[in-house]
Design an enzyme around this catalytic site. Sequence first.
Site, mmCIF file in Angstrom:
data_model
loop_
_atom_site.group_PDB
_atom_site.id
_atom_site.type_symbol
_atom_site.label_atom_id
_atom_site.label_comp_id
_atom_site.label_asym_id
_atom_site.label_seq_id
_atom_site.Cartn_x
_atom_site.Cartn_y
_atom_site.Cartn_z
ATOM 1 N N HIS A 12 0.716 -1.360 -0.037
ATOM 2 C CA HIS A 12 -0.132 0.052 0.003
ATOM 3 C C HIS A 12 0.830 1.160 0.088
ATOM 4 C CE1 HIS A 12 -0.230 -0.508 4.556
ATOM 5 N NE2 HIS A 12 0.492 0.071 4.364
ATOM 6 N N HIS A 59 -1.586 4.880 9.567
ATOM 7 C CA HIS A 59 0.128 5.486 9.830
ATOM 8 C C HIS A 59 -0.196 6.796 10.550
ATOM 9 C CE1 HIS A 59 -0.216 2.729 6.243
ATOM 10 N NE2 HIS A 59 1.189 2.690 6.317
ATOM 11 N N HIS A 193 10.708 -3.439 3.139
ATOM 12 C CA HIS A 193 11.072 -2.014 3.024
ATOM 13 C C HIS A 193 11.701 -1.431 4.320
ATOM 14 C CE1 HIS A 193 6.915 -1.479 4.183
ATOM 15 N NE2 HIS A 193 6.878 -0.221 4.110
ATOM 16 N N GLU A 240 4.914 -4.928 8.513
ATOM 17 C CA GLU A 240 3.766 -4.939 7.992
ATOM 18 C C GLU A 240 2.973 -6.240 7.144
ATOM 19 O OE1 GLU A 240 3.272 -0.270 6.541
ATOM 20 O OE2 GLU A 240 3.484 -1.649 5.018
HETATM 21 FE FE LIG Z 1 2.275 1.127 5.514
#
Ligand SMILES: [Fe+2]
Length: 311
Positions: A12, A59, A193, A240
């Site tokens: 996302h 977030h 990431h 995540e």
């Molecule tokens: Fe995220």
Amino acid sequence: MAKIIAGVSSSHVPAIGAAIDNKQTEEPYWKRVFSGFEKSKEWMAQAKPDVVILIYNDHASAFSVEMVPTFALGCAAEFPPADEGWGPRPVPVVKGHPQLAAHIAQSVILDEFDITVVNKMEVDHGLTVPMNLLFGSPKEWPCPVIPVAVNVVLYPPPTGHRCFMLGRAIRKAVESYPEDLRVVVFGTGGMSHQISGPRAGLINSKFDKAFLDNLTKDPKKLTRIQHLEYMREAGAEGIEMVMWLVMRGALEDKVDEVYRFYTVPASNTAVGHIILEPHRRAAKKSVGKAKKPAGKMKRAAARVKIDRVRS
Ligand SMILES: [Fe+2]
């Protein structure tokens, strides 16, 4: 009775949302990413779910660090897009499904899964970007969405195993809902990431591809991955990926992989995407109860062959 007809996972990445909003999807850098979702949109147009249950993380948009629920279930009638610093994204307001959400809340809590009930919430790119990737950019989203937010931003996040078991509890809840609804569960976030620190920009394609393989074949192996392993192998934000395990837990043990896409990088993130359906033989057995949906799904699966992108 309601039924989960498929699971979908995708990254996302916020920059994907910005590329859509700024009309950059045809630029070569972004076209490489968006082209990987063309077949997915075709598949979704065939699947036509009545409801999406979308697992994502907030977030610091709806929940500040002052209060971060481990698992939060959106029970509201609607969820406006959040202002993430540049104004709310120009995407439709997400309509909820308060009846099914309340049923899930009751079922999972009585199942001793203490989820937080949220009756007012804005949703950020964690939810809206996967919606764009799978549904495009319509004026209104084609079906209601029940957001399920998982804490992966403030230590300690839940384990992968706990996420998988939440998926199991959600499936049990959905399958005990009396209305005939066809439900697709999204797991979002990842893949590897890291956005800050000395290892910023880390991408581990080998880890990501093994994760995708096991998501289909051996998800229980993935439930044993510890937080430190995610951090070491997939970067600080690679945690995540536990949210994909909620999706996987909501499916049967045996699934058919309908589609897969993987490319690097998008922004500084690995983009992964997979579509899983209940194993066809299992679907055939339940044809007596739900002939039409099973037939539709088989046709949809036939149209979209497994497409492994080797990059
Ligand atoms: Fe995220």
